[in-house]
Design a protein around this motif. Structure first.
Motif, PDB file in Angstrom:
ATOM      1  N   LEU A 215       0.878  -1.320   0.035  1.00 14.63           N
ATOM      2  CA  LEU A 215       0.157  -0.075   0.096  1.00 14.63           C
ATOM      3  C   LEU A 215       0.790   1.391   0.211  1.00 14.63           C
ATOM      4  O   LEU A 215       0.358   2.416  -0.331  1.00 14.63           O
ATOM      5  CB  LEU A 215      -1.046   0.067   0.993  1.00 14.63           C
ATOM      6  CG  LEU A 215      -1.912  -0.819   1.172  1.00 14.63           C
ATOM      7  CD1 LEU A 215      -2.882  -0.961   2.352  1.00 14.63           C
ATOM      8  CD2 LEU A 215      -2.725  -1.059  -0.150  1.00 14.63           C
ATOM      9  N   ILE A 216       1.972   1.127   0.548  1.00 15.36           N
ATOM     10  CA  ILE A 216       2.917   2.458   0.642  1.00 15.36           C
ATOM     11  C   ILE A 216       3.860   2.373  -0.605  1.00 15.36           C
ATOM     12  O   ILE A 216       3.892   3.366  -1.525  1.00 15.36           O
ATOM     13  CB  ILE A 216       3.461   2.594   1.890  1.00 15.36           C
ATOM     14  CG1 ILE A 216       2.656   2.572   3.134  1.00 15.36           C
ATOM     15  CG2 ILE A 216       4.487   3.953   1.838  1.00 15.36           C
ATOM     16  CD1 ILE A 216       1.603   3.879   2.943  1.00 15.36           C
ATOM     17  N   LYS A 217       4.747   1.504  -0.804  1.00 16.33           N
ATOM     18  CA  LYS A 217       5.562   1.439  -1.699  1.00 16.33           C
ATOM     19  C   LYS A 217       5.040   1.061  -3.302  1.00 16.33           C
ATOM     20  O   LYS A 217       5.404   1.524  -4.161  1.00 16.33           O
ATOM     21  CB  LYS A 217       6.889   0.442  -1.373  1.00 16.33           C
ATOM     22  CG  LYS A 217       7.651   0.771  -0.420  1.00 16.33           C
ATOM     23  CD  LYS A 217       8.890   0.099  -0.153  1.00 16.33           C
ATOM     24  CE  LYS A 217       9.289   0.072   1.274  1.00 16.33           C
ATOM     25  NZ  LYS A 217       9.398  -1.323   1.885  1.00 16.33           N
ATOM     26  N   GLN A 218       3.840   0.294  -3.110  1.00 19.56           N
ATOM     27  CA  GLN A 218       3.009  -0.133  -4.223  1.00 19.56           C
ATOM     28  C   GLN A 218       4.030  -1.029  -5.136  1.00 19.56           C
ATOM     29  O   GLN A 218       3.848  -0.802  -6.231  1.00 19.56           O
ATOM     30  CB  GLN A 218       2.436   1.077  -4.662  1.00 19.56           C
ATOM     31  CG  GLN A 218       1.375   1.470  -3.556  1.00 19.56           C
ATOM     32  CD  GLN A 218       0.328   2.430  -4.317  1.00 19.56           C
ATOM     33  OE1 GLN A 218       0.144   2.650  -5.492  1.00 19.56           O
ATOM     34  NE2 GLN A 218      -0.647   2.718  -3.588  1.00 19.56           N
ATOM     35  N   THR A 219       4.866  -1.864  -4.548  1.00 14.95           N
ATOM     36  CA  THR A 219       5.910  -2.568  -5.379  1.00 14.95           C
ATOM     37  C   THR A 219       5.305  -4.082  -5.342  1.00 14.95           C
ATOM     38  O   THR A 219       5.818  -4.787  -5.933  1.00 14.95           O
ATOM     39  CB  THR A 219       6.942  -2.566  -4.953  1.00 14.95           C
ATOM     40  OG1 THR A 219       7.271  -2.937  -3.343  1.00 14.95           O
ATOM     41  CG2 THR A 219       7.899  -0.947  -5.183  1.00 14.95           C
TER      42      THR A 219
END
Ligand SMILES: Nc1ncnc2c1ncn2[C@@H]1O[C@H](COP(=O)(O)OP(=O)(O)O)[C@@H](O)[C@H]1O
Ligand SMILES: O=c1ccn([C@H]2C[C@H](O)[C@@H](COP(=O)(O)O)O2)c(=O)[nH]1
Length: 260
Positions: A215-219
């Motif tokens: 959800l944050i880095k979306q990797t």
């Protein structure tokens, strides 16, 4: 039209300080899913998922909105996971995750599909977690930690992909309650759910890392909707203030505000 709204939504997210970055692939998938719902039901319905680590405060957050709004609130079907015709799958999984992880996650995928697809009784639904986090966080963690054989992982993946392609499990907004694993550990101990007494700090750290990657880095995997991040290490009073500060952003996701 929806295309324009989706485009505007993407631009706005990049500008909003609380919004996590989103990958470009979002334009198509979320828009298609919303469109499917419009066609199927004749009116726009909105689904908000509250996501976060174990004991991060999701149920408490849902309870707060259930008390202060008239929206439909669906808590995680944990009671079902603890009692499937007399079997406690959650307990079995924590006792022996290599043996029972696949069993629990197969059943969770079914119960989450049921949650996503049941008829909406209000234009706005708030759900605790989703079929997406069950797969991208918990199944992924079992597989990566060597506690789910590849063959089980690929079968669950085939099921998940069929479901996302052929049914409407779309989400309009993910609210991510971002906590430190230490906070969750403390809250977990206080909550004292019998099956979870065995949970170690390392487990909460692994789940935390996956949530951050997703959800944050979306990797990690495609994110199914915009993400609103709410830091959630604070005491209850402060959390209520944050829910109030974010009330409009939560209850009127950007795509809905600008498409109505
Ligand atoms: N902001 C907070 N500060 C302290 N304790 C909290 C807070 N929010 C929730 N709790 C407590 O922590 C435990 C876990 O919260 P809960 O809402 O059940 O988390 P989740 O649904 O994410 O697993 C519960 O005992 C709850 O009362
Ligand atoms: O896909 C999933 C979802 C949840 N769980 C476990 C994690 C917790 O022990 C319970 C409920 O989670 P809360 O964060 O306390 O609501 O279910 C899982 O193993 N797999």
């Amino acid at each position: 039209g929806l295309g324009f709204c989706s485009w505007k939504r993407q631009r706005k997210q990049l500008l909003h300080p609380l919004m996590a970055n989103r990958s470009l692939c979002m334009a198509g998938c979320s828009q298609d899913a919303s469109y499917k719902r419009l066609i199927n039901e004749g009116e726009k319905k909105t689904v908000i998922c509250i996501e976060g680590n174990i004991a991060s405060g999701k149920t408490t957050c849902l309870d707060y909105f259930a008390k202060t709004t008239s929206i439909e609130v669906l808590t995680e079907p944990v009671p079902k996971w603890r009692n499937v015709r007399g079997h406690n799958l959650l307990g079995l999984m924590y006792q022996d995750s290599s043996r029972w992880g696949i069993t629990l996650q197969t059943y969770i995928q079914l119960t989450m599909l049921d949650q996503h697809t049941r008829p909406m009784i209000s234009p706005l639904r708030m759900m605790e977690r989703s079929i997406h986090s069950a797969k991208h966080i918990f199944v992924e963690n079992l597989y990566r930690s060597g506690r789910m054989p590849e063959v089980d992982y690929v079968v669950l993946t085939e099921w998940f992909e069929w479901i996302t392609k052929n049914t409407d499990v779309s989400v309009d907004l993910i609210v991510y309650l971002q906590t430190s694993p230490e906070t969750c550990y403390e809250r977990l101990k206080n909550r004292c759910r019998e099956e979870e007494k065995i949970i170690a700090m390392e487990y909460l750290e692994a789940i935390h890392q996956l949530y951050e990657e997703w959800l944050i880095k979306q990797t990690l995997f495609k994110v199914p909707s915009p993400v609103l991040v709410i830091p959630a290490d604070n005491d209850m009073q402060k959390m209520i203030e944050k829910y109030e500060e974010n009330r409009d952003r939560i209850l009127t996701p950007y795509n809905i505000q600008h498409c109505l």
